[in-house]
Motif scaffolding. Structure first.
Motif, PDB file in Angstrom:
ATOM      1  N   ALA A 120       7.976  -3.365 -28.750  1.00  0.00           N
ATOM      2  CA  ALA A 120       7.234  -3.812 -29.849  1.00  0.00           C
ATOM      3  C   ALA A 120       5.854  -3.013 -29.862  1.00  0.00           C
ATOM      4  N   CYS A 121       5.067  -3.222 -28.875  1.00  0.00           N
ATOM      5  CA  CYS A 121       3.880  -2.783 -28.923  1.00  0.00           C
ATOM      6  C   CYS A 121       3.665  -1.219 -29.314  1.00  0.00           C
ATOM      7  N   CYS A 122       4.680  -0.334 -28.665  1.00  0.00           N
ATOM      8  CA  CYS A 122       5.009   1.001 -28.728  1.00  0.00           C
ATOM      9  C   CYS A 122       5.072   1.417 -30.287  1.00  0.00           C
ATOM     10  N   GLU A 123       6.043   0.629 -31.031  1.00  0.00           N
ATOM     11  CA  GLU A 123       6.391   0.694 -32.248  1.00  0.00           C
ATOM     12  C   GLU A 123       5.133   0.616 -33.311  1.00  0.00           C
ATOM     13  N   THR A 124       4.160  -0.542 -32.714  1.00  0.00           N
ATOM     14  CA  THR A 124       2.935  -0.962 -33.489  1.00  0.00           C
ATOM     15  C   THR A 124       2.269   0.315 -33.332  1.00  0.00           C
ATOM     16  N   LEU A 125       1.878   0.956 -32.112  1.00  0.00           N
ATOM     17  CA  LEU A 125       1.123   2.304 -32.030  1.00  0.00           C
ATOM     18  C   LEU A 125       1.791   3.491 -32.669  1.00  0.00           C
ATOM     19  N   GLU A 183       6.558   5.370 -23.730  1.00  0.00           N
ATOM     20  CA  GLU A 183       7.130   4.005 -23.458  1.00  0.00           C
ATOM     21  C   GLU A 183       7.735   3.914 -22.113  1.00  0.00           C
ATOM     22  N   ASP A 184       7.281   3.182 -21.052  1.00  0.00           N
ATOM     23  CA  ASP A 184       7.703   3.222 -19.995  1.00  0.00           C
ATOM     24  C   ASP A 184       6.656   2.228 -19.054  1.00  0.00           C
ATOM     25  N   ASP A 185       7.422   1.759 -17.842  1.00  0.00           N
ATOM     26  CA  ASP A 185       6.666   1.170 -17.102  1.00  0.00           C
ATOM     27  C   ASP A 185       5.681   2.168 -16.081  1.00  0.00           C
ATOM     28  N   ILE A 186       4.581   2.097 -16.124  1.00  0.00           N
ATOM     29  CA  ILE A 186       3.640   2.766 -15.312  1.00  0.00           C
ATOM     30  C   ILE A 186       4.022   3.278 -13.861  1.00  0.00           C
ATOM     31  N   MET A 187       4.889   2.647 -13.131  1.00  0.00           N
ATOM     32  CA  MET A 187       5.443   2.840 -11.838  1.00  0.00           C
ATOM     33  C   MET A 187       6.447   4.012 -12.180  1.00  0.00           C
ATOM     34  N   THR A 193      -7.877   9.036 -28.529  1.00  0.00           N
ATOM     35  CA  THR A 193      -6.653   8.659 -27.616  1.00  0.00           C
ATOM     36  C   THR A 193      -5.796   9.828 -27.386  1.00  0.00           C
ATOM     37  N   ALA A 194      -5.827  10.389 -26.318  1.00  0.00           N
ATOM     38  CA  ALA A 194      -4.777  11.641 -26.032  1.00  0.00           C
ATOM     39  C   ALA A 194      -3.366  11.160 -25.845  1.00  0.00           C
ATOM     40  N   VAL A 195      -3.344  10.129 -25.089  1.00  0.00           N
ATOM     41  CA  VAL A 195      -1.998   9.315 -24.974  1.00  0.00           C
ATOM     42  C   VAL A 195      -2.173   7.968 -24.610  1.00  0.00           C
ATOM     43  N   ALA A 196      -1.054   7.400 -24.874  1.00  0.00           N
ATOM     44  CA  ALA A 196      -1.056   5.646 -24.706  1.00  0.00           C
ATOM     45  C   ALA A 196       0.131   5.496 -23.893  1.00  0.00           C
ATOM     46  N   LEU A 197       0.050   4.917 -22.954  1.00  0.00           N
ATOM     47  CA  LEU A 197       1.052   4.246 -21.985  1.00  0.00           C
ATOM     48  C   LEU A 197       1.294   2.661 -22.204  1.00  0.00           C
ATOM     49  N   GLU A 198       2.706   2.356 -22.426  1.00  0.00           N
ATOM     50  CA  GLU A 198       2.835   1.001 -22.680  1.00  0.00           C
ATOM     51  C   GLU A 198       4.355   0.679 -22.477  1.00  0.00           C
ATOM     52  N   MET A 199       4.769  -0.214 -21.929  1.00  0.00           N
ATOM     53  CA  MET A 199       6.043  -0.418 -21.697  1.00  0.00           C
ATOM     54  C   MET A 199       6.863  -1.391 -22.739  1.00  0.00           C
ATOM     55  N   ASN A 200       5.780  -2.028 -23.433  1.00  0.00           N
ATOM     56  CA  ASN A 200       6.589  -3.274 -24.394  1.00  0.00           C
ATOM     57  C   ASN A 200       6.982  -2.419 -25.464  1.00  0.00           C
ATOM     58  N   GLY A 242      -1.122  -2.000 -24.839  1.00  0.00           N
ATOM     59  CA  GLY A 242      -0.524  -3.055 -25.596  1.00  0.00           C
ATOM     60  C   GLY A 242      -0.575  -2.525 -27.114  1.00  0.00           C
ATOM     61  N   ALA A 243      -1.040  -3.303 -28.105  1.00  0.00           N
ATOM     62  CA  ALA A 243      -0.902  -2.960 -29.442  1.00  0.00           C
ATOM     63  C   ALA A 243      -2.196  -1.885 -29.676  1.00  0.00           C
ATOM     64  N   GLY A 244      -2.981  -1.535 -28.919  1.00  0.00           N
ATOM     65  CA  GLY A 244      -3.805  -0.609 -29.158  1.00  0.00           C
ATOM     66  C   GLY A 244      -5.348  -1.280 -29.581  1.00  0.00           C
ATOM     67  N   GLY A 245      -5.562  -2.515 -29.427  1.00  0.00           N
ATOM     68  CA  GLY A 245      -7.014  -2.992 -29.852  1.00  0.00           C
ATOM     69  C   GLY A 245      -8.025  -2.149 -29.006  1.00  0.00           C
ATOM     70  N   ILE A 246      -8.096  -2.073 -27.779  1.00  0.00           N
ATOM     71  CA  ILE A 246      -9.167  -1.466 -27.114  1.00  0.00           C
ATOM     72  C   ILE A 246      -9.469   0.013 -27.804  1.00  0.00           C
ATOM     73  N   ASP A 247      -7.940   0.571 -27.977  1.00  0.00           N
ATOM     74  CA  ASP A 247      -8.094   1.977 -28.511  1.00  0.00           C
ATOM     75  C   ASP A 247      -8.887   2.278 -29.765  1.00  0.00           C
TER      76      ASP A 247
END
Length: 83
Positions: A50-55, A66-70, A41-48, A26-31
Motif C-alpha cells: 500500500a505504501c509503494c502504491e502511494t509512492l 517493493e521488497d524487503d531490504i534483506m 529521491t533517486a530511489v525509494a525502498l519499501e516492502m509494504n 513508508g508512504a514517503g513523508g520524510i522524502d
C-alpha cells in the motif's frame, strides 16, 4: 531576509537537487520533506504494498523498489538510483 530553508541549505552546504536513497520509505513523508528543501529521491525502498502504491501515485517519476531490504543488494539499490 532569506527563507529558513535556504539558510539551512547554506549552512549545510548541500547543493540543490542532491540525490538521496530512501530506505524504509513508508508512504514517503520524510522524502516529501526532503523534496521540499531541494533534495531529489533517486530511489525509494519499501516492502509494504500500500505504501509503494502511494509512492507510485504521488511521485510517478520516483523509482520504487517493493521488497524487503534483506532481499535487495546494495548494487541493485545503487543501480535503480542511477548512481
Amino acid at each position: 531576509m532569506s527563507h529558513p530553508v535556504d539558510a539551512a541549505r547554506d549552512i549545510l552546504g548541500v547543493p540543490m537537487n542532491t540525490k538521496v536513497i530512501s530506505l524504509f520509505s513508508g508512504a514517503g513523508g520524510i522524502d516529501y520533506g526532503l523534496e521540499a528543501v531541494g533534495f531529489e529521491t533517486a530511489v525509494a525502498l519499501e516492502m509494504n504494498h500500500a505504501c509503494c502504491e502511494t509512492l507510485r501515485r504521488s511521485r510517478p517519476r520516483w523509482r520504487v523498489i517493493e521488497d524487503d531490504i534483506m532481499n535487495v543488494s546494495s548494487a541493485a539499490i545503487l543501480d535503480a538510483a542511477g548512481i
